[in-house]
Design a protein around this motif. Structure first.
Motif, PDB file in Angstrom:
ATOM      1  N   ALA A 152       0.821  -1.212   0.000  1.00  0.00           N
ATOM      2  CA  ALA A 152       0.000   0.000   0.000  1.00  0.00           C
ATOM      3  C   ALA A 152       0.854   1.260   0.000  1.00  0.00           C
ATOM      4  CB  ALA A 152      -0.933  -0.001   1.209  1.00  0.00           C
ATOM      5  N   ALA A 153       1.975   1.217   0.711  1.00  0.00           N
ATOM      6  CA  ALA A 153       2.806   2.417   0.848  1.00  0.00           C
ATOM      7  C   ALA A 153       3.718   2.660  -0.349  1.00  0.00           C
ATOM      8  CB  ALA A 153       3.649   2.302   2.119  1.00  0.00           C
ATOM      9  N   SER A 154       4.163   1.589  -0.999  1.00  0.00           N
ATOM     10  CA  SER A 154       5.221   1.748  -1.994  1.00  0.00           C
ATOM     11  C   SER A 154       4.736   1.814  -3.437  1.00  0.00           C
ATOM     12  CB  SER A 154       6.217   0.589  -1.873  1.00  0.00           C
ATOM     13  OG  SER A 154       5.604  -0.645  -2.221  1.00  0.00           O
ATOM     14  N   MET A 155       3.514   1.359  -3.722  1.00  0.00           N
ATOM     15  CA  MET A 155       3.077   1.312  -5.114  1.00  0.00           C
ATOM     16  C   MET A 155       3.129   2.657  -5.836  1.00  0.00           C
ATOM     17  SD  MET A 155       0.073  -1.434  -5.869  1.00  0.00           S
ATOM     18  CE  MET A 155       0.322  -1.148  -7.612  1.00  0.00           C
ATOM     19  N   PRO A 156       2.674   3.762  -5.209  1.00  0.00           N
ATOM     20  CA  PRO A 156       2.718   5.036  -5.945  1.00  0.00           C
ATOM     21  C   PRO A 156       4.123   5.426  -6.407  1.00  0.00           C
ATOM     22  CG  PRO A 156       1.274   5.217  -4.046  1.00  0.00           C
ATOM     23  CD  PRO A 156       1.961   3.904  -3.926  1.00  0.00           C
ATOM     24  N   VAL A 157       5.098   5.400  -5.506  1.00  0.00           N
ATOM     25  CA  VAL A 157       6.454   5.801  -5.899  1.00  0.00           C
ATOM     26  C   VAL A 157       7.087   4.766  -6.806  1.00  0.00           C
ATOM     27  CG1 VAL A 157       6.917   7.303  -3.944  1.00  0.00           C
ATOM     28  CG2 VAL A 157       7.312   4.864  -3.705  1.00  0.00           C
ATOM     29  N   ASP A 158       6.693   3.502  -6.686  1.00  0.00           N
ATOM     30  CA  ASP A 158       7.247   2.457  -7.538  1.00  0.00           C
ATOM     31  C   ASP A 158       6.804   2.643  -8.982  1.00  0.00           C
ATOM     32  OD1 ASP A 158       8.882   0.273  -7.815  1.00  0.00           O
ATOM     33  OD2 ASP A 158       7.278  -1.182  -7.537  1.00  0.00           O
ATOM     34  N   ILE A 159       5.540   2.986  -9.181  1.00  0.00           N
ATOM     35  CA  ILE A 159       5.025   3.204 -10.532  1.00  0.00           C
ATOM     36  C   ILE A 159       5.696   4.416 -11.180  1.00  0.00           C
ATOM     37  CG2 ILE A 159       2.976   3.937 -11.820  1.00  0.00           C
ATOM     38  CD1 ILE A 159       1.326   2.093 -10.022  1.00  0.00           C
ATOM     39  N   VAL A 160       5.825   5.501 -10.421  1.00  0.00           N
ATOM     40  CA  VAL A 160       6.481   6.700 -10.953  1.00  0.00           C
ATOM     41  C   VAL A 160       7.939   6.408 -11.299  1.00  0.00           C
ATOM     42  CG1 VAL A 160       7.243   9.026 -10.380  1.00  0.00           C
ATOM     43  CG2 VAL A 160       4.939   8.289  -9.765  1.00  0.00           C
ATOM     44  N   LYS A 161       8.640   5.710 -10.395  1.00  0.00           N
ATOM     45  CA  LYS A 161      10.050   5.384 -10.614  1.00  0.00           C
ATOM     46  C   LYS A 161      10.245   4.540 -11.866  1.00  0.00           C
ATOM     47  CE  LYS A 161      11.557   1.765  -8.747  1.00  0.00           C
ATOM     48  NZ  LYS A 161      11.942   1.056 -10.001  1.00  0.00           N
ATOM     49  N   THR A 162       9.410   3.518 -12.035  1.00  0.00           N
ATOM     50  CA  THR A 162       9.533   2.626 -13.177  1.00  0.00           C
ATOM     51  C   THR A 162       9.315   3.362 -14.485  1.00  0.00           C
ATOM     52  OG1 THR A 162       8.801   0.756 -11.844  1.00  0.00           O
ATOM     53  CG2 THR A 162       8.643   0.514 -14.232  1.00  0.00           C
ATOM     54  N   ARG A 163       8.325   4.248 -14.522  1.00  0.00           N
ATOM     55  CA  ARG A 163       8.051   4.988 -15.760  1.00  0.00           C
ATOM     56  C   ARG A 163       9.188   5.944 -16.099  1.00  0.00           C
ATOM     57  NH1 ARG A 163       1.602   6.164 -16.547  1.00  0.00           N
ATOM     58  NH2 ARG A 163       0.879   4.081 -15.988  1.00  0.00           N
ATOM     59  N   ILE A 164       9.793   6.545 -15.084  1.00  0.00           N
ATOM     60  CA  ILE A 164      10.914   7.463 -15.345  1.00  0.00           C
ATOM     61  C   ILE A 164      12.111   6.691 -15.884  1.00  0.00           C
ATOM     62  CG2 ILE A 164      12.638   8.921 -14.216  1.00  0.00           C
ATOM     63  CD1 ILE A 164      10.437   9.976 -12.413  1.00  0.00           C
ATOM     64  N   GLN A 165      12.412   5.532 -15.283  1.00  0.00           N
ATOM     65  CA  GLN A 165      13.599   4.781 -15.698  1.00  0.00           C
ATOM     66  C   GLN A 165      13.437   4.168 -17.079  1.00  0.00           C
ATOM     67  OE1 GLN A 165      14.037   2.166 -12.243  1.00  0.00           O
ATOM     68  NE2 GLN A 165      15.846   3.293 -11.636  1.00  0.00           N
ATOM     69  N   ASN A 166      12.202   3.890 -17.482  1.00  0.00           N
ATOM     70  CA  ASN A 166      11.973   3.229 -18.761  1.00  0.00           C
ATOM     71  C   ASN A 166      11.561   4.204 -19.857  1.00  0.00           C
ATOM     72  OD1 ASN A 166      11.930   0.739 -20.209  1.00  0.00           O
ATOM     73  ND2 ASN A 166       9.700   0.842 -20.243  1.00  0.00           N
ATOM     74  N   MET A 167      11.490   5.493 -19.540  1.00  0.00           N
ATOM     75  CA  MET A 167      10.977   6.451 -20.520  1.00  0.00           C
ATOM     76  C   MET A 167      11.989   6.704 -21.637  1.00  0.00           C
ATOM     77  SD  MET A 167      11.230  10.174 -18.684  1.00  0.00           S
ATOM     78  CE  MET A 167      12.811  10.886 -18.184  1.00  0.00           C
ATOM     79  N   ARG A 168      11.448   7.088 -22.767  1.00  0.00           N
ATOM     80  CA  ARG A 168      12.260   7.446 -23.929  1.00  0.00           C
ATOM     81  C   ARG A 168      12.263   8.963 -24.107  1.00  0.00           C
ATOM     82  NH1 ARG A 168       8.987   4.274 -28.273  1.00  0.00           N
ATOM     83  NH2 ARG A 168       7.347   5.076 -26.903  1.00  0.00           N
TER      84      ARG A 168
END
Length: 221
Positions: A152-168
């Motif tokens: 519950a606590a980590s999903m928001p920052v995890d989703i943002v982090k993943t999109r930033i690292q994988n962005m083009r």
């Protein structure tokens, strides 16, 4: 798989090692654990340090798992994690290995404050209830509670982090510049917990058993 293993070997060992040292150092002289807020602060410290160490493997992991979804002409085709790290450094610069480091550390601060502190607190609560002993059943129940809190606590920052690292970068501009919808930050809660729950259980059960063996073989000698 190679990137996932290297990530665990860097990030997880660093955070668990630092947290264990801090928990032992700041506990009471009679063995009483520190209060919950102190545990949370220790988890934040351990998580931030571990995330910094593990970010290169994390970036490689994110890219390698997303590679199959890209069009054939855009796929990176990394052979393994070491090939990924070398090519990223050579083709995009060494700093690329720490792309997304800040959101990764922010995620780790949240995850470890939730996971480590909630596990320690849940274990302490179960033992104080008088219905549990310091055994695998207690560790299992405490880690399942910890996994739910951490999800519950980590999903928001995890989703943002993943999109930033994988962005083009498209036409010289980053792919994501605007915020995400509020409820999209918890999209995929059930499969996320299905992954994190067993991972948390196994992590703490193995950690507890190794700590017992370490105390038995080395500290009691």
């Amino acid at each position: 798989l190679s990137a996932g293993l290297l990530r665990q070997a860097t990030y997880t060992t660093t955070r668990l090692g630092i947290y264990s040292v801090l928990l032992e150092r700041f506990g009471g002289a009679d063995g009483t654990p520190p209060p919950f807020l102190a545990k949370a602060a220790m988890g934040m410290t351990a998580g931030a340090a571990g995330a910094f160490v593990g970010t290169p493997a994390e970036v490689a992991l994110i890219r390698m798992t997303a590679d199959g979804r890209l069009p054939p002409g855009e796929r990176r085709g990394y052979r393994n994690v070491f090939d990924a790290l070398v090519r990223m450094a050579r083709e995009e610069g060494v700093l690329t290995l720490w792309r997304g480091c800040i959101p990764t550390m922010a995620r780790a601060v949240v995850v470890n404050a939730a996971q480590l502190a909630s596990y320690s607190q849940s274990k302490q609560f179960l033992l104080d209830s008088g219905h549990f002993r310091d055994d695998i059943l207690c560790h299992f129940c405490a880690s399942m509670i910890s996994g739910l809190v951490t999800t519950a606590a980590s999903m928001p920052v995890d989703i943002v982090k993943t999109r930033i690292q994988n962005m083009r970068t498209i036409d010289g501009k980053p792919e994501y510049r605007n915020g995400l919808g509020f409820f999209s930050l918890w999209k995929g809660f059930t499969p996320y917990y299905a992954r994190l729950g067993p991972h948390t259980v196994l992590t703490f059960i193995f950690l507890e058993q190794m700590n017992k063996w370490y105390q038995r073989l080395f500290l009691s000698a």
